[in-house]
Design a protein around this motif. Structure first.
Motif, PDB file in Angstrom:
ATOM      1  N   SER A 130       0.826  -1.193   0.000  1.00 25.70           N
ATOM      2  CA  SER A 130       0.000   0.000   0.000  1.00 25.70           C
ATOM      3  C   SER A 130       0.864   1.248   0.000  1.00 25.70           C
ATOM      4  O   SER A 130       2.013   1.239   0.443  1.00 25.70           O
ATOM      5  CB  SER A 130      -0.936   0.004   1.216  1.00 25.70           C
ATOM      6  N   ARG A 131       0.283   2.325  -0.543  1.00 23.87           N
ATOM      7  CA  ARG A 131       0.918   3.638  -0.574  1.00 23.87           C
ATOM      8  C   ARG A 131      -0.108   4.646  -0.054  1.00 23.87           C
ATOM      9  O   ARG A 131      -1.299   4.529  -0.336  1.00 23.87           O
ATOM     10  CB  ARG A 131       1.334   4.034  -1.994  1.00 23.87           C
ATOM     11  N   GLY A 132       0.346   5.647   0.651  1.00 21.80           N
ATOM     12  CA  GLY A 132      -0.606   6.616   1.175  1.00 21.80           C
ATOM     13  C   GLY A 132      -0.006   7.997   1.328  1.00 21.80           C
ATOM     14  O   GLY A 132       1.181   8.143   1.626  1.00 21.80           O
ATOM     15  N   VAL A 133      -0.823   9.017   1.096  1.00 18.76           N
ATOM     16  CA  VAL A 133      -0.438  10.400   1.356  1.00 18.76           C
ATOM     17  C   VAL A 133      -1.506  11.008   2.254  1.00 18.76           C
ATOM     18  O   VAL A 133      -2.709  10.811   2.044  1.00 18.76           O
ATOM     19  CB  VAL A 133      -0.259  11.202   0.039  1.00 18.76           C
ATOM     20  N   ASP A 134      -1.074  11.719   3.290  1.00 21.35           N
ATOM     21  CA  ASP A 134      -1.974  12.200   4.328  1.00 21.35           C
ATOM     22  C   ASP A 134      -1.685  13.670   4.589  1.00 21.35           C
ATOM     23  O   ASP A 134      -0.524  14.082   4.665  1.00 21.35           O
ATOM     24  CB  ASP A 134      -1.747  11.383   5.604  1.00 21.35           C
ATOM     25  N   LEU A 135      -2.745  14.483   4.681  1.00 25.63           N
ATOM     26  CA  LEU A 135      -2.615  15.880   5.077  1.00 25.63           C
ATOM     27  C   LEU A 135      -2.987  16.002   6.550  1.00 25.63           C
ATOM     28  O   LEU A 135      -4.078  15.571   6.951  1.00 25.63           O
ATOM     29  CB  LEU A 135      -3.526  16.766   4.240  1.00 25.63           C
ATOM     30  N   GLN A 136      -2.112  16.576   7.339  1.00 24.82           N
ATOM     31  CA  GLN A 136      -2.374  16.726   8.765  1.00 24.82           C
ATOM     32  C   GLN A 136      -2.220  18.179   9.190  1.00 24.82           C
ATOM     33  O   GLN A 136      -1.327  18.890   8.712  1.00 24.82           O
ATOM     34  CB  GLN A 136      -1.438  15.847   9.596  1.00 24.82           C
ATOM     35  N   VAL A 137      -3.093  18.594  10.111  1.00 23.02           N
ATOM     36  CA  VAL A 137      -3.061  19.952  10.659  1.00 23.02           C
ATOM     37  C   VAL A 137      -2.612  19.880  12.111  1.00 23.02           C
ATOM     38  O   VAL A 137      -3.105  19.066  12.886  1.00 23.02           O
ATOM     39  CB  VAL A 137      -4.441  20.622  10.541  1.00 23.02           C
ATOM     40  N   ASN A 138      -1.654  20.706  12.456  1.00 26.62           N
ATOM     41  CA  ASN A 138      -1.141  20.828  13.825  1.00 26.62           C
ATOM     42  C   ASN A 138      -0.628  19.506  14.380  1.00 26.62           C
ATOM     43  O   ASN A 138      -0.680  19.259  15.588  1.00 26.62           O
ATOM     44  CB  ASN A 138      -2.207  21.426  14.743  1.00 26.62           C
ATOM     45  N   GLY A 139      -0.143  18.651  13.482  1.00 31.10           N
ATOM     46  CA  GLY A 139       0.537  17.434  13.889  1.00 31.10           C
ATOM     47  C   GLY A 139      -0.328  16.270  14.299  1.00 31.10           C
ATOM     48  O   GLY A 139       0.175  15.158  14.501  1.00 31.10           O
ATOM     49  N   THR A 140      -1.649  16.479  14.396  1.00 29.74           N
ATOM     50  CA  THR A 140      -2.502  15.405  14.919  1.00 29.74           C
ATOM     51  C   THR A 140      -3.759  15.156  14.094  1.00 29.74           C
ATOM     52  O   THR A 140      -4.236  14.021  14.026  1.00 29.74           O
ATOM     53  CB  THR A 140      -2.940  15.718  16.357  1.00 29.74           C
ATOM     54  N   THR A 141      -4.319  16.171  13.468  1.00 25.50           N
ATOM     55  CA  THR A 141      -5.619  16.048  12.809  1.00 25.50           C
ATOM     56  C   THR A 141      -5.449  15.769  11.326  1.00 25.50           C
ATOM     57  O   THR A 141      -4.901  16.585  10.589  1.00 25.50           O
ATOM     58  CB  THR A 141      -6.451  17.333  12.988  1.00 25.50           C
TER      59      THR A 141
END
Length: 232
Positions: free
Chosen positions: A23-34
């Protein structure tokens, strides 16, 4: 983020073809947790992986946003120069002069039966400004004609069954845009849709999904949302 406002965040990743699956994944996170948007998919042996996550976000001054990437091929791999991370401010104040819509599903009723086209319940309304009328749980009515940016994310829970997950943007009862993807066996998966379209006052907009896992499949509400912003 130095200035509060409404922003469009676009993250695109590129990885060279590899003989190793996983699997491959890209994730956007705000303030390190959300996590605000993510794209997770399987990688076919010998194929390059190009993925993207996009979201309209209302930031406060001092917020920070990160693009995170992961893969489980079992060996180290690197991202290519086509990998990009972009942010554009759509409006300059937290009390937006442009109309913004943000809806998401209720955790208590977010699931899709197998083999059935189902309207996505969006009963949690975080914001619905003057250009939008919340008609019912799945449907939004456009109150003002104009050019709109639409961003939708649908995150399915893990399932080993089936070979199809789909999300559709339905305008006035007809499918206007969609995305179809083969899921990762035994892993959760994400569908991400972004469109730019002229709407007329009175148009109706909703999301629908379908999956064929063989059983009812939960929608993971933390990464499922529907957003619109009136650009003109």
């Amino acid at each position: 983020i130095a200035e509060a406002g409404v922003y469009l965040v676009v993250a695109n990743s590129a990885m060279l073809a590899s003989g190793i699956t996983g699997s491959r994944g890209v994730d956007l996170q705000v303030n390190g947790t959300t996590s605000i948007a993510r794209d997770i998919r399987t990688n076919a042996a010998g194929a390059a992986a190009f993925q993207g996550s996009h979201a309209v976000v209302q930031f406060a001054a001092g917020d920070f946003v990160q693009m995170r990437y992961f893969q489980d091929s079992g060996v180290s791999q690197h991202l290519e120069p086509q990998t990009t991370f972009s942010i554009v401010r759509l409006d300059s104040t937290m009390s937006s002069a442009r109309s913004v819509l943000r809806r998401r599903p209720s955790a208590s009723i977010a699931s899709l039966a197998t083999g059935t086209v189902t309207g996505i319940d969006l009963s949690e309304v975080d914001q619905a400004d003057a250009a939008f009328t919340v008609t019912n749980a799945p449907t939004t009515t456009i109150a003002e004609s104009g050019l709109y940016l639409t961003v939708a994310n649908l995150h399915f829970a893990a399932s080993a069954g089936g070979n199809r997950r789909r999300i559709d943007l339905v305008v006035n009862g007809s499918i206007d845009a969609g995305e179809l993807r083969q899921p990762i066996a035994g892993a959760s998966g994400t569908l991400n849709l972004i469109t730019l379209r002229n709407f007329a006052a009175g148009d109706t907009v909703r999301l629908q999904g379908i999956q064929n896992s063989g059983g009812t499949l939960a929608v993971q509400t933390a990464a499922t949302f529907f957003q619109m912003i009136k650009l003109d």
